[in-house]
Design an enzyme around this catalytic site. Structure first.
Site, PDB file in Angstrom:
ATOM      1  N   GLU A   4       0.806  -1.235   0.000  1.00 47.62           N
ATOM      2  CA  GLU A   4       0.000   0.000   0.000  1.00 47.62           C
ATOM      3  C   GLU A   4       0.836   1.282   0.000  1.00 47.62           C
ATOM      4  O   GLU A   4       0.713   2.118   0.899  1.00 47.62           O
ATOM      5  CB  GLU A   4      -0.969  -0.030   1.174  1.00 47.62           C
ATOM      6  CG  GLU A   4      -1.877  -1.246   1.131  1.00 47.62           C
ATOM      7  CD  GLU A   4      -2.733  -1.431   2.374  1.00 47.62           C
ATOM      8  OE1 GLU A   4      -2.879  -0.479   3.150  1.00 47.62           O
ATOM      9  OE2 GLU A   4      -3.243  -2.544   2.566  1.00 47.62           O
ATOM     10  N   GLU A  16      -5.890 -10.711  -1.567  1.00 49.18           N
ATOM     11  CA  GLU A  16      -6.640 -10.553  -0.317  1.00 49.18           C
ATOM     12  C   GLU A  16      -8.146 -10.456  -0.549  1.00 49.18           C
ATOM     13  O   GLU A  16      -8.831  -9.656   0.046  1.00 49.18           O
ATOM     14  CB  GLU A  16      -6.139  -9.311   0.448  1.00 49.18           C
ATOM     15  CG  GLU A  16      -4.648  -9.313   0.722  1.00 49.18           C
ATOM     16  CD  GLU A  16      -4.180  -8.141   1.551  1.00 49.18           C
ATOM     17  OE1 GLU A  16      -5.039  -7.449   2.134  1.00 49.18           O
ATOM     18  OE2 GLU A  16      -2.960  -7.894   1.629  1.00 49.18           O
TER      19      GLU A  16
END
Ligand code: G3I
Length: 357
Positions: free
Chosen positions: A166, A274
């Site tokens: 991220e 994910e």
């Protein structure tokens, strides 16, 4: 691709002007609807994984059994994060990570090391004692010690790492000004990959990000970031699209395939890392399954090497705490480890690619 196979099949059967009989098509393999995702994925060389929690693994034999029979890869949900592995300077705790890597080896599962550098101010990705470091040399020094210690401990056993997680703003198309960025500049990303490669030249090094399938500016920024890293000769082997669906509203059709194809065209592997999709308000399992099918179809069409869901079963999803309310039941196994329509949808998506390679 399944549609193309059907279309080709229809043309072959109806074309009676052909001068020679089309060779009889082999009967398609009967679909073994009892086959597990792991068994089906093996035929494609696909990694099918789940986020796994070490405590749950050690406390609940049914959880461990489900993880081992349905998945051929695992991602430590939290047990390899910096805050867990080195909660205080000089203090190390590998107990959870060791348990997960031992379990994976025992059940011939791959491990996705998660995650080395995560500067977002969320959760336990970065220990507070590191977050407070402002001196660039000191931060580089503790980062080198952490990456070297963790990757070396599992060299030869964990060969795929989420090196940077991220790096972009949660909602936008530019780099997050996390503590690594503030102290080391945007070059921290390249530095992290070069450090990881120096520590374990044999490891696959991945970048991992979320919401690209919903935010086109963010997708554009990540594609540009990866292209720039590759242009610089930074050893980036793969990019993971987390694909958390923070609500039951799906990405626009084609968005997952588009961003993964753009990334794959840069020469890196791509994966869904994910995946979870909460039930809609009607708690309709079939519409959840349709959502899983859309996302997995597109990932496979883009050449995904891996599809991992963010949890073994619905009873332990992070979304119940993150979203509140619930239970959101976002995964492919229910709270009793029974397969759901979403599980069948993932299996059918993989079988469809096998039916029409
Ligand atoms: O283990 C401690 C426990 O000892 C303590 O009593 C409790 C209350 O403070 O906290 C527990 O740690 C929590 C941990 O989950 C284990 O439950 C952390 O506070 C909490 O922040 C952590 O949340 C995790 C979150 O990442 C932040 O690290 C979620 O479980 C996990 O699912 C989530 O996963 C992330 C991926 O790593 C990266 N992509 C996004 C994804 C969702 O945020």
């Amino acid at each position: 691709m399944l549609a193309v196979a059907v279309l080709v099949g229809l043309v072959a059967c109806s074309d009676d002007s052909a001068t020679t009989e089309a060779p009889a098509q082999p009967e398609p393999e009967p679909v073994d609807r009892d086959a597990s995702l792991r068994e089906i994925a093996a035929d494609s060389g696909l990694r099918i994984g789940a986020a796994v929690d070490a405590d749950a693994l050690q406390q609940d034999p049914a959880y461990a059994h489900a993880a081992a029979i349905h998945f051929n890869s695992l991602t430590p949900e939290n047990d390899m994060k910096w805050s867990v592995v080195q909660p205080r300077r000089g203090e190390w705790d590998f107990s959870g990570a060791d348990a997960l890597v031992d379990f994976a080896e025992e059940h011939e599962m791959a491990v996705r090391g998660h995650t080395l550098v995560w500067g977002q101010d969320v959760g336990n990705g970065m220990p507070d004692w590191v977050r407070q470091i402002r001196d660039p040399d000191e931060l580089r020094s503790v980062l080198r010690e952490y990456v070297t210690t963790l990757m070396s401990r599992y060299a030869g056993r964990v060969e795929r790492w989420d090196v940077v997680n991220e790096p972009l703003l949660i909602g936008g198309g530019e780099l997050d000004r996390n503590p690594f960025f503030e102290a080391l500049g945007p070059e921290y990303i390249a530095e992290a990959f070069e450090l990881a490669h120096e520590v374990n030249p044999d490891a696959e090094l991945w970048l991992n990000e979320h919401s690209l399938e919903h935010l086109s500016d963010k997708a554009d920024a990540l594609v540009a970031l990866v292209a720039d890293l590759i242009e610089q000769g930074v050893p980036v082997d793969g990019v993971g699209l987390q694909t958390h669906q923070f609500s039951s509203s799906l990405p626009p059709p084609g968005a997952v395939e588009d961003v993964l194809t753009r990334l794959g065209d840069l020469g890196v592997e791509v994966a869904i890392t994910e995946l979870d999709l909460p039930l809609d308000e009607a708690r309709d399992l079939d519409s959840q399954a349709a959502g899983y099918r859309q996302i997995v179809d597109e990932c496979l069409a883009a050449g995904c090497a891996e599809i991992s869901v963010w949890g073994v079963d619905d009873s332990r999803t992070w979304l119940d705490e993150f979203l509140g309310g619930g239970p959101h039941e976002p995964l492919v196994l229910d709270a009793d480890y029974q397969t759901k329509p979403a599980y069948d949808a993932v299996r059918d998506a993989i079988l469809a690619t096998q039916a029409s390679p």
